[in-house]
Scaffold this motif. Structure first.
Motif, PDB file in Angstrom:
ATOM      1  N   ARG A  53       0.060   9.064 -13.015  1.00 31.98           N
ATOM      2  CA  ARG A  53       0.755   7.775 -13.096  1.00 31.98           C
ATOM      3  C   ARG A  53       1.712   7.604 -11.916  1.00 31.98           C
ATOM      4  O   ARG A  53       2.265   6.527 -11.711  1.00 31.98           O
ATOM      5  N   SER A  54       1.868   8.679 -11.123  1.00 33.79           N
ATOM      6  CA  SER A  54       2.663   8.645  -9.899  1.00 33.79           C
ATOM      7  C   SER A  54       1.778   8.648  -8.652  1.00 33.79           C
ATOM      8  O   SER A  54       2.283   8.684  -7.534  1.00 33.79           O
ATOM      9  N   ASP A  55       0.477   8.652  -8.839  1.00 36.29           N
ATOM     10  CA  ASP A  55      -0.488   8.691  -7.739  1.00 36.29           C
ATOM     11  C   ASP A  55      -0.764   7.257  -7.280  1.00 36.29           C
ATOM     12  O   ASP A  55      -1.274   6.439  -8.051  1.00 36.29           O
ATOM     13  N   GLN A  56      -0.426   6.969  -6.042  1.00 43.65           N
ATOM     14  CA  GLN A  56      -0.530   5.590  -5.560  1.00 43.65           C
ATOM     15  C   GLN A  56      -1.954   5.030  -5.656  1.00 43.65           C
ATOM     16  O   GLN A  56      -2.142   3.893  -6.076  1.00 43.65           O
ATOM     17  N   ARG A  57      -2.942   5.814  -5.295  1.00 43.64           N
ATOM     18  CA  ARG A  57      -4.331   5.318  -5.343  1.00 43.64           C
ATOM     19  C   ARG A  57      -4.742   4.995  -6.785  1.00 43.64           C
ATOM     20  O   ARG A  57      -5.374   3.967  -7.045  1.00 43.64           O
ATOM     21  N   ALA A 106      -6.004   1.801 -19.097  1.00 43.48           N
ATOM     22  CA  ALA A 106      -6.215   3.231 -19.344  1.00 43.48           C
ATOM     23  C   ALA A 106      -5.159   4.080 -18.645  1.00 43.48           C
ATOM     24  O   ALA A 106      -4.966   5.241 -19.013  1.00 43.48           O
ATOM     25  N   LEU A 107      -4.448   3.506 -17.691  1.00 45.40           N
ATOM     26  CA  LEU A 107      -3.399   4.240 -16.982  1.00 45.40           C
ATOM     27  C   LEU A 107      -2.388   4.842 -17.957  1.00 45.40           C
ATOM     28  O   LEU A 107      -1.848   5.920 -17.715  1.00 45.40           O
ATOM     29  N   GLN A 108      -2.154   4.175 -19.060  1.00 38.67           N
ATOM     30  CA  GLN A 108      -1.171   4.678 -20.029  1.00 38.67           C
ATOM     31  C   GLN A 108      -1.541   6.051 -20.590  1.00 38.67           C
ATOM     32  O   GLN A 108      -0.674   6.779 -21.078  1.00 38.67           O
ATOM     33  N   TYR A 109      -2.808   6.436 -20.521  1.00 33.90           N
ATOM     34  CA  TYR A 109      -3.259   7.718 -21.056  1.00 33.90           C
ATOM     35  C   TYR A 109      -3.417   8.784 -19.975  1.00 33.90           C
ATOM     36  O   TYR A 109      -3.751   9.925 -20.280  1.00 33.90           O
ATOM     37  N   ASP A 162       7.783   0.169  -5.692  1.00 31.89           N
ATOM     38  CA  ASP A 162       7.139   0.181  -4.360  1.00 31.89           C
ATOM     39  C   ASP A 162       6.516  -1.172  -4.073  1.00 31.89           C
ATOM     40  O   ASP A 162       5.604  -1.608  -4.767  1.00 31.89           O
ATOM     41  N   PRO A 163       6.995  -1.864  -3.034  1.00 30.33           N
ATOM     42  CA  PRO A 163       6.463  -3.206  -2.734  1.00 30.33           C
ATOM     43  C   PRO A 163       4.965  -3.227  -2.394  1.00 30.33           C
ATOM     44  O   PRO A 163       4.305  -4.230  -2.577  1.00 30.33           O
ATOM     45  N   THR A 164       4.424  -2.083  -1.922  1.00 27.67           N
ATOM     46  CA  THR A 164       2.991  -2.066  -1.601  1.00 27.67           C
ATOM     47  C   THR A 164       2.137  -2.006  -2.869  1.00 27.67           C
ATOM     48  O   THR A 164       0.956  -2.319  -2.831  1.00 27.67           O
ATOM     49  N   VAL A 165       2.750  -1.614  -3.984  1.00 27.29           N
ATOM     50  CA  VAL A 165       2.034  -1.547  -5.251  1.00 27.29           C
ATOM     51  C   VAL A 165       2.214  -2.851  -6.019  1.00 27.29           C
ATOM     52  O   VAL A 165       1.279  -3.383  -6.606  1.00 27.29           O
ATOM     53  N   VAL A 166       3.438  -3.350  -6.020  1.00 24.88           N
ATOM     54  CA  VAL A 166       3.760  -4.562  -6.755  1.00 24.88           C
ATOM     55  C   VAL A 166       3.169  -5.741  -6.039  1.00 24.88           C
ATOM     56  O   VAL A 166       2.526  -6.578  -6.551  1.00 24.88           O
ATOM     57  N   LEU A 213       0.800  -1.961 -14.393  1.00 25.94           N
ATOM     58  CA  LEU A 213       1.972  -1.511 -13.646  1.00 25.94           C
ATOM     59  C   LEU A 213       3.045  -0.950 -14.589  1.00 25.94           C
ATOM     60  O   LEU A 213       3.777  -0.037 -14.231  1.00 25.94           O
ATOM     61  N   GLN A 214       3.122  -1.470 -15.792  1.00 25.26           N
ATOM     62  CA  GLN A 214       4.124  -0.984 -16.752  1.00 25.26           C
ATOM     63  C   GLN A 214       3.967   0.502 -17.070  1.00 25.26           C
ATOM     64  O   GLN A 214       4.913   1.148 -17.527  1.00 25.26           O
ATOM     65  N   HIS A 215       2.793   1.067 -16.820  1.00 31.61           N
ATOM     66  CA  HIS A 215       2.533   2.474 -17.132  1.00 31.61           C
ATOM     67  C   HIS A 215       2.684   3.384 -15.911  1.00 31.61           C
ATOM     68  O   HIS A 215       2.536   4.599 -16.037  1.00 31.61           O
ATOM     69  N   ALA A 216       2.981   2.797 -14.763  1.00 34.12           N
ATOM     70  CA  ALA A 216       3.152   3.579 -13.540  1.00 34.12           C
ATOM     71  C   ALA A 216       4.531   4.244 -13.525  1.00 34.12           C
ATOM     72  O   ALA A 216       5.433   3.858 -14.281  1.00 34.12           O
ATOM     73  N   SER A 217       4.676   5.213 -12.650  1.00 35.82           N
ATOM     74  CA  SER A 217       5.972   5.893 -12.504  1.00 35.82           C
ATOM     75  C   SER A 217       7.014   4.895 -12.002  1.00 35.82           C
ATOM     76  O   SER A 217       6.683   3.852 -11.416  1.00 35.82           O
ATOM     77  N   ASP A 218       8.278   5.218 -12.221  1.00 36.45           N
ATOM     78  CA  ASP A 218       9.374   4.351 -11.756  1.00 36.45           C
ATOM     79  C   ASP A 218       9.295   4.126 -10.252  1.00 36.45           C
ATOM     80  O   ASP A 218       9.508   3.005  -9.780  1.00 36.45           O
ATOM     81  N   ASN A 219       8.993   5.183  -9.506  1.00 39.32           N
ATOM     82  CA  ASN A 219       8.908   5.067  -8.044  1.00 39.32           C
ATOM     83  C   ASN A 219       7.855   4.040  -7.628  1.00 39.32           C
ATOM     84  O   ASN A 219       8.103   3.226  -6.733  1.00 39.32           O
ATOM     85  N   LEU A 220       6.693   4.087  -8.248  1.00 41.75           N
ATOM     86  CA  LEU A 220       5.632   3.166  -7.861  1.00 41.75           C
ATOM     87  C   LEU A 220       5.892   1.743  -8.373  1.00 41.75           C
ATOM     88  O   LEU A 220       5.475   0.779  -7.731  1.00 41.75           O
ATOM     89  N   ARG A 221       6.592   1.615  -9.484  1.00 43.94           N
ATOM     90  CA  ARG A 221       6.929   0.265  -9.959  1.00 43.94           C
ATOM     91  C   ARG A 221       7.933  -0.403  -9.020  1.00 43.94           C
ATOM     92  O   ARG A 221       8.039  -1.627  -9.000  1.00 43.94           O
TER      93      ARG A 221
END
Length: 143
Positions: free
Chosen positions: A112-116, A103-106, A139-143, A129-137
């Motif tokens: 989509r840039s909000d870490q939580r 659902a992140l894609q919507y 980010d090692p804490t997200v990946v 993860l493919q729908h997250a912002s470039d910055n979060l994609r």
């Protein structure tokens, strides 16, 4: 159920007939009269049974927080049919991605840039993860 599609107009405006048809299959809602698809009680019953019924809701009901929240709690991907404002509502989006990370894609660009939000989505479905912002994609804490 689906026989409502072929029913006389008088039947498709009858609240009891439509509710009975929806008990057989939620798809019957698409054949209900427009006035009933704009009825909050009817839509709440429908989305609690199947969140994807939100796609048959009137534009106005797609802006109602309680209707959309009930829909995404049942089927996160129903966020696609929420109003733009509610796709930017953190509570609604968190509920949606908790139920279905895809659902992140919507979600709005900001969410989509909000870490939580992204962590919740990725925790439910790593492919989100493919729908997250470039910055979060990146980010090692997200990946």
């Amino acid at each position: 159920g689906l026989a409502l599609r072929y029913a006389h107009t008088n039947m498709r405006v009858d609240r009891d007939v439509v509710l009975a048809a929806m008990k057989q299959t939620i798809a019957a809602l698409q054949h209900a009269d427009r006035s009933l698809r704009a009825d909050r009680e009817i839509l709440l019953a429908a989305v609690k049974q199947d969140g994807s019924a939100l796609k048959h809701a009137s534009s106005e009901l797609r802006t109602h927080c309680d209707v959309v929240l009930a829909a995404v709690n049942q089927k996160g991907i129903a966020l696609e049919h929420a109003s733009e404002d509610l796709r930017a509502d953190r509570v609604i989006v968190l509920a949606a991605v908790k139920q279905d990370g895809a659902a992140l894609q919507y979600a709005s660009k900001d969410l989509r840039s909000d870490q939580r939000v992204v962590l919740t989505a990725v925790g439910q479905d790593g492919a989100a993860l493919q729908h997250a912002s470039d910055n979060l994609r990146a980010d090692p804490t997200v990946v």
